[in-house]
Structures are given as structure tokens and as C-alpha cells.
Design a protein around this motif. Structure first.
Motif, PDB file in Angstrom:
ATOM      1  N   THR A  90      38.549  21.160 -55.069  1.00 40.22           N
ATOM      2  CA  THR A  90      39.557  21.244 -53.789  1.00 40.22           C
ATOM      3  C   THR A  90      40.655  20.608 -54.094  1.00 40.22           C
ATOM      4  N   ASP A  91      41.972  21.434 -54.397  1.00 42.73           N
ATOM      5  CA  ASP A  91      43.329  20.419 -54.744  1.00 42.73           C
ATOM      6  C   ASP A  91      44.399  21.194 -53.716  1.00 42.73           C
ATOM      7  N   ILE A  92      43.884  22.353 -52.853  1.00 42.23           N
ATOM      8  CA  ILE A  92      44.725  22.292 -51.765  1.00 42.23           C
ATOM      9  C   ILE A  92      44.117  23.370 -50.358  1.00 42.23           C
ATOM     10  N   VAL A  93      44.256  22.088 -49.967  1.00 41.37           N
ATOM     11  CA  VAL A  93      43.772  23.088 -48.196  1.00 41.37           C
ATOM     12  C   VAL A  93      45.033  23.712 -47.410  1.00 41.37           C
ATOM     13  N   ILE A  94      44.830  24.385 -46.817  1.00 40.96           N
ATOM     14  CA  ILE A  94      45.992  24.831 -46.113  1.00 40.96           C
ATOM     15  C   ILE A  94      45.331  25.538 -44.281  1.00 40.96           C
ATOM     16  N   SER A  95      45.824  25.103 -43.821  1.00 40.08           N
ATOM     17  CA  SER A  95      45.945  25.293 -42.270  1.00 40.08           C
ATOM     18  C   SER A  95      46.720  25.486 -41.437  1.00 40.08           C
ATOM     19  N   ASN A  96      47.107  27.329 -40.558  1.00 38.75           N
ATOM     20  CA  ASN A  96      48.242  27.948 -40.731  1.00 38.75           C
ATOM     21  C   ASN A  96      47.729  28.208 -39.025  1.00 38.75           C
ATOM     22  N   ALA A  97      48.482  27.439 -38.500  1.00 39.03           N
ATOM     23  CA  ALA A  97      48.532  27.248 -36.388  1.00 39.03           C
ATOM     24  C   ALA A  97      46.963  27.483 -36.427  1.00 39.03           C
ATOM     25  N   THR A  98      45.869  26.882 -36.896  1.00 38.00           N
ATOM     26  CA  THR A  98      44.787  26.639 -36.428  1.00 38.00           C
ATOM     27  C   THR A  98      44.351  25.602 -35.556  1.00 38.00           C
ATOM     28  N   LEU A  99      44.793  24.079 -36.222  1.00 33.88           N
ATOM     29  CA  LEU A  99      44.404  22.580 -35.822  1.00 33.88           C
ATOM     30  C   LEU A  99      45.066  21.934 -34.217  1.00 33.88           C
ATOM     31  N   GLN A 100      45.115  23.510 -33.506  1.00 33.96           N
ATOM     32  CA  GLN A 100      45.953  23.064 -31.579  1.00 33.96           C
ATOM     33  C   GLN A 100      44.663  22.730 -31.101  1.00 33.96           C
ATOM     34  N   TRP A 101      43.432  23.717 -31.876  1.00 31.66           N
ATOM     35  CA  TRP A 101      42.894  24.621 -31.113  1.00 31.66           C
ATOM     36  C   TRP A 101      41.528  23.388 -31.095  1.00 31.66           C
ATOM     37  N   VAL A 102      41.921  22.777 -31.684  1.00 32.97           N
ATOM     38  CA  VAL A 102      40.420  21.544 -32.392  1.00 32.97           C
ATOM     39  C   VAL A 102      40.960  20.625 -31.257  1.00 32.97           C
ATOM     40  N   PRO A 103      40.383  19.969 -30.512  1.00 35.03           N
ATOM     41  CA  PRO A 103      40.782  18.517 -30.205  1.00 35.03           C
ATOM     42  C   PRO A 103      40.476  17.388 -31.071  1.00 35.03           C
ATOM     43  N   GLU A 104      39.665  17.487 -31.711  1.00 37.01           N
ATOM     44  CA  GLU A 104      39.549  16.410 -32.807  1.00 37.01           C
ATOM     45  C   GLU A 104      40.066  16.202 -33.473  1.00 37.01           C
ATOM     46  N   HIS A 105      41.348  17.253 -34.088  1.00 38.11           N
ATOM     47  CA  HIS A 105      42.150  17.630 -35.607  1.00 38.11           C
ATOM     48  C   HIS A 105      42.571  16.016 -35.583  1.00 38.11           C
ATOM     49  N   ARG A 106      42.704  15.169 -35.284  1.00 40.98           N
ATOM     50  CA  ARG A 106      43.599  14.065 -35.819  1.00 40.98           C
ATOM     51  C   ARG A 106      42.300  13.557 -36.599  1.00 40.98           C
ATOM     52  N   ASP A 107      40.949  13.369 -36.284  1.00 41.14           N
ATOM     53  CA  ASP A 107      39.898  12.477 -36.587  1.00 41.14           C
ATOM     54  C   ASP A 107      39.496  13.279 -38.027  1.00 41.14           C
ATOM     55  N   LEU A 108      39.958  14.847 -37.753  1.00 40.22           N
ATOM     56  CA  LEU A 108      39.679  15.684 -39.297  1.00 40.22           C
ATOM     57  C   LEU A 108      40.933  15.142 -40.092  1.00 40.22           C
ATOM     58  N   LEU A 109      42.336  15.292 -39.950  1.00 45.20           N
ATOM     59  CA  LEU A 109      42.990  14.379 -40.602  1.00 45.20           C
ATOM     60  C   LEU A 109      42.651  13.212 -41.182  1.00 45.20           C
ATOM     61  N   ARG A 110      42.436  12.055 -40.613  1.00 44.18           N
ATOM     62  CA  ARG A 110      41.987  11.085 -40.977  1.00 44.18           C
ATOM     63  C   ARG A 110      40.996  11.204 -41.893  1.00 44.18           C
ATOM     64  N   ARG A 111      39.810  12.033 -41.926  1.00 49.27           N
ATOM     65  CA  ARG A 111      38.647  12.278 -42.289  1.00 49.27           C
ATOM     66  C   ARG A 111      38.765  13.034 -43.713  1.00 49.27           C
ATOM     67  N   TRP A 112      39.265  13.928 -43.537  1.00 54.12           N
ATOM     68  CA  TRP A 112      39.939  14.244 -44.898  1.00 54.12           C
ATOM     69  C   TRP A 112      40.296  14.024 -46.245  1.00 54.12           C
ATOM     70  N   PRO A 113      41.818  13.195 -46.320  1.00 51.19           N
ATOM     71  CA  PRO A 113      41.630  12.695 -47.287  1.00 51.19           C
ATOM     72  C   PRO A 113      41.047  11.980 -48.129  1.00 51.19           C
TER      73      PRO A 113
END
Length: 254
Positions: A90-113
Motif C-alpha cells: 500500500t503506497d497511497i491511502v485516501i479517505s474522502n469525507a469519511t473519518l468524521q463519522w468515526v469517533p476513534e479516527h484520531r487513534d486510527l491516524l496514529r496507528r496507520w503510519p
């Protein structure tokens, strides 16, 4: 339950941020591109035009949206964004107007990198308009005596739903990324009767529609319509200005 046809009513306005987001991704030959929250697939389908040799992976948690994306020829699959993990190519990850629906999205953004390869790109945008008149009106009507009990189980999100650009830049920098973050307010010109009501029907009101009967849904919209018209009056030429703030982030794993 998402309605792809309603969502695509304003396809041009909803699609513009996607293109502006991808314009800041500087990678010539990605192996795999993942679109998290692909919706009906109309934007995801454009990825192969820019990167014809890349494998395209598309996911969404709405069966209706996945069906619409598959009808466009995409190999979309049903998946909650919280359950996604990147494959090694995986070289590019895109998320368009989706993460606002996920209360835990800040945790995902810390994990994915920590799971992506060095040099991979993460690009997303989220609405930043949760304190705009449209959302304040929705919350006020939902909390009125008529609707308070019926809609008590819905989280009508406020300004803390998403970060501002600085907040996301700090979060992803600490996660080991080089970050480009910014915000844009689009002064969207809408046409037709009750255009702001039609806009929020395709997105923000989806949870409301899911818990109301058809009669109650019609009544709720009838209560909401004049309040939204007062907040966003029609102009003399018959159009309505609907300012819409969005927050953009493009980050590269170091």
C-alpha cells in the motif's frame, strides 16, 4: 441506510475536494491505492486514470454504497474503516469525507503510519462545518419537544468532531509523518427549492432517517425546511449560497 442517488445529487460540489486533495500527493507510480469510504465509487473510478498501473482497493461500510461502486466496475468490499489494515504494497491511502463519522479516527491516524511502509502517503479530508448554521439548525430541531424522544439515541455532532489543520498536523507529525494540512471554505452555489435541506438529506440526516417512519421523516423535514431557508436565504437570481468549510491533510510516512 445511505442513498447513493441522493448523495450524488451534488456530485460536482462533493467531488471537488477529492481532486484538490489528490493534487498534493506526489507519487508517480504507486503499487496499491486504497480508498477508505469509497461511497458510490464515482470518484474512486478516476484513480485508474491518473495511476493506470496501480491496484485499486475500495471499501465502504454501507451495503448500498458498495453495490453502487461495484456497478461502476470497482472491486469494492464492505468493511468498517476501523477494521482496515494496510497490505505491504500500500503506497497511497485516501479517505474522502469519511473519518468524521468515526469517533476513534484520531487513534486510527496514529496507528496507520506505524503500519504503512516508509514513503507511503495518507490523504484525507473531512467537513469542518459542524458549527455552521446548517448543523446548529439540525441540532435545535432534533432537540425540540416534538423530536427529542424519538431522536435521543443519535449523536448530533459538534465542533469537536474533527480537528482543525493544526490539530491534525500535530497528531500526524508526532506519528512520524511529514504533513501538509490546510482548510478551504467553498462558497457553494446551490439551486432548486430547499437546496440546503436536500444537501443535508444525503449526508448529515442519514442517521435521522434511519430511525424515523416515513411519515415522521417527512414531518421532520417539514420542520427543518423553513429553519434552513432562514439560515440560507435564496438570492434574487434563485440560487442559494451554502458556505462549506473542509479540512485537508496530506501526510507522508518518513
Amino acid at each position: 441506510m445511505w442513498n447513493p442517488a441522493e448523495y450524488l445529487t451534488f456530485a460536482d460540489h462533493r467531488g471537488r475536494p477529492y481532486g484538490e486533495l489528490l493534487a498534493r500527493v506526489d507519487l508517480a507510480d504507486p503499487r496499491r491505492i486504497v480508498d477508505l469510504g469509497c461511497g458510490p465509487g464515482n470518484l474512486t473510478a478516476e484513480l485508474s486514470r491518473r495511476w493506470p498501473d496501480a491496484a485499486i482497493e475500495a471499501t465502504d461500510n454501507s451495503p448500498e454504497m458498495v453495490d453502487a461502486a461495484r456497478a461502476r466496475g470497482l472491486d469494492a468490499r464492505l468493511q468498517d474503516v476501523r477494521d482496515w489494515t494496510p497490505s505491504a504494497d500500500t503506497d497511497i491511502v485516501i479517505s474522502n469525507a469519511t473519518l468524521q463519522w468515526v469517533p476513534e479516527h484520531r487513534d486510527l491516524l496514529r496507528r496507520w503510519p506505524t503500519e504503512l511502509v516508509s514513503g507511503a502517503w495518507l490523504a484525507f479530508q473531512v467537513p469542518g462545518n459542524f458549527e455552521a448554521p446548517s448543523h446548529r439548525v439540525i441540532r435545535a430541531v432534533a432537540r425540540s419537544d416534538r423530536w427529542r424522544d424519538a431522536l435521543s439515541g443519535i449523536d448530533f455532532r459538534g465542533g469537536d468532531t474533527v480537528e482543525d489543520p493544526t490539530g491534525y498536523a500535530s497528531l500526524l507529525s508526532e506519528a512520524g509523518c511529514r504533513v501538509d494540512a490546510w482548510e478551504t471554505t467553498y462558497v457553494q452555489e446551490l439551486s432548486g427549492p430547499d437546496p440546503v435541506l436536500e444537501w443535508v438529506t444525503g449526508t448529515a440526516l442519514t442517521p435521522v432517517r434511519s430511525v424515523l417512519s416515513e411519515d415522521d421523516w417527512a414531518a421532520f423535514r417539514a420542520d427543518l425546511a423553513p429553519e434552513l431557508t432562514a439560515a440560507y436565504p435564496m438570492r434574487t437570481d434563485g440560487t442559494t449560497y451554502f458556505p462549506f468549510r473542509r479540512v485537508f491533510v496530506v501526510a507522508q510516512v518518513r
